[in-house]
Design an enzyme around this catalytic site. Structure first.
Site, PDB file in Angstrom:
ATOM      1  N   SER A  10       4.906  50.203  46.655  1.00 27.27           N
ATOM      2  CA  SER A  10       3.624  49.712  46.129  1.00 27.27           C
ATOM      3  C   SER A  10       2.712  49.403  47.307  1.00 27.27           C
ATOM      4  O   SER A  10       2.934  48.420  48.025  1.00 27.27           O
ATOM      5  CB  SER A  10       3.838  48.451  45.279  1.00 27.27           C
ATOM      6  OG  SER A  10       4.624  48.749  44.145  1.00 27.27           O
ATOM      7  N   LYS A  61      -0.437  50.489  39.400  1.00 24.08           N
ATOM      8  CA  LYS A  61       0.523  49.455  39.803  1.00 24.08           C
ATOM      9  C   LYS A  61      -0.185  48.160  40.165  1.00 24.08           C
ATOM     10  O   LYS A  61       0.302  47.058  39.854  1.00 24.08           O
ATOM     11  CB  LYS A  61       1.363  49.951  40.988  1.00 24.08           C
ATOM     12  CG  LYS A  61       2.379  48.910  41.515  1.00 24.08           C
ATOM     13  CD  LYS A  61       3.368  48.469  40.441  1.00 24.08           C
ATOM     14  CE  LYS A  61       4.267  47.329  40.909  1.00 24.08           C
ATOM     15  NZ  LYS A  61       5.253  47.727  41.913  1.00 24.08           N
ATOM     16  N   LYS A  64       1.541  40.149  48.553  1.00 24.52           N
ATOM     17  CA  LYS A  64       1.002  41.387  49.123  1.00 24.52           C
ATOM     18  C   LYS A  64       0.262  42.195  48.058  1.00 24.52           C
ATOM     19  O   LYS A  64      -0.840  42.697  48.275  1.00 24.52           O
ATOM     20  CB  LYS A  64       2.140  42.192  49.746  1.00 24.52           C
ATOM     21  CG  LYS A  64       1.750  43.545  50.312  1.00 24.52           C
ATOM     22  CD  LYS A  64       2.022  44.692  49.348  1.00 24.52           C
ATOM     23  CE  LYS A  64       3.503  44.860  49.036  1.00 24.52           C
ATOM     24  NZ  LYS A  64       3.751  46.031  48.132  1.00 24.52           N
TER      25      LYS A  64
END
Length: 294
Positions: free
Chosen positions: A98, A173, A241
């Protein structure tokens, strides 16, 4: 591409089980991880451990990646000992990591210039999804490459959807991580609220799960919060993140995410106060700190 020679780079909490499933599906898998110890489950399942990225990639028809962040993917692909330097023309690269959509698009363009094929295929489902081959996989890239990679995706995922050109998988995502973080935070606040009134917490979550408040988050994370057990399935540091990716991409697109911005700060706070290594259900601890409750 029924049976493939696959190099799998990154054999951690997610990548390790995924590589093992590919072996069980009949593929010849060679794995590499910076910590060699993490390659042992793959070797035990019948795969092979390589001592370098170059050794893993040489002879591979497919190169799969599952590493933590954009910089890690860039290093694996573009480093001196990286995938781009050693993959044969026509090799299909599948990035399950990701990362930032803009970085994905740049890497896909560079792959194309080198005669390589590239799919961004981030996953959702956490450690349980990886271990049970039940991941949701959102794939960006060429439709023909997506079709060719079908047997690989089927070996590790349950819901697999081609969502558009390069970078689209990462964009979807990012949206997934926004929704998940908001749901976890709402569940955490509900748990603290219910406890404050002495309600039977397990009974309350059972009935809430049967109504409109029910969700995969409640089903999978409710028990963590009831038991105050936060063994990582997906670490807060990684979700921190991902929320950075969401907020940055939203700003670039001129999109306002009021709730997303708040949740991003709450995740950042949890990470900054030492909870980064815990499962993201430990957002509960942040609500407890704000509420002055144990």
């Amino acid at each position: 591409m029924d049976v493939s020679a696959i190099a799998f780079i990154g054999l951690g909490i997610m990548g390790g089980p995924m590589a093992v499933h590919l072996v069980k599906a009949g593929h010849a898998v060679t794995g590499y991880n910076r910590t060699p110890e993490k390659a042992k489950p793959l070797a035990a399942a019948g795969g092979r451990a390589a001592e370098s990225i170059a050794a893993a990639v040489t002879g591979a028809e497919v190169v799969a990646l599952m590493v933590p962040d954009s910089a890690d993917v860039q290093d694996v692909l573009t480093g001196e000992d990286g995938v781009f330097a050693h993959a044969a023309p026509g090799t299909l690269i599948i990035d399950f990591s990701s990362i930032r959509p803009d970085v994905t698009r740049e890497l896909a363009e560079e792959a194309g210039r080198r005669g390589l094929r590239y799919l961004d295929a981030p996953v959702s489902g956490g450690e349980a999804g990886a271990r049970n081959a039940a991941l949701s996989i959102m794939v960006g890239g060429d439709a023909a490459d997506f079709e060719a990679a079908g047997p690989i995706f089927d070996a590790v995922g349950k819901t697999v959807v081609h969502v558009g050109p390069s970078g689209s998988g990462q964009t979807v995502k990012a949206a997934n991580q926004l929704i998940v973080a908001a749901n976890i935070e709402a569940l955490a606040e509900a748990v603290v609220f219910l406890r404050a009134y002495g309600v039977d917490l397990e009974a309350a979550l059972e009935v809430l799960g049967g109504g409109l408040a029910g969700s995969a988050v409640l089903t999978q994370k409710g028990a963590n919060m009831v038991g105050h057990s936060f063994e990582p399935g997906f670490r807060i540091a990684l979700h921190h993140k991902d929320m950075g990716i969401v907020t940055s991409a939203a700003r670039e697109a001129g999109v306002v995410l009021p709730l997303g911005a708040l949740v991003a700060q709450l995740v950042a706070s949890a990470n900054a106060t030492g909870d980064g290594s815990l499962d993201h259900s430990a957002l509960l601890r942040g609500v407890e700190r704000l509420s002055g409750t144990p």
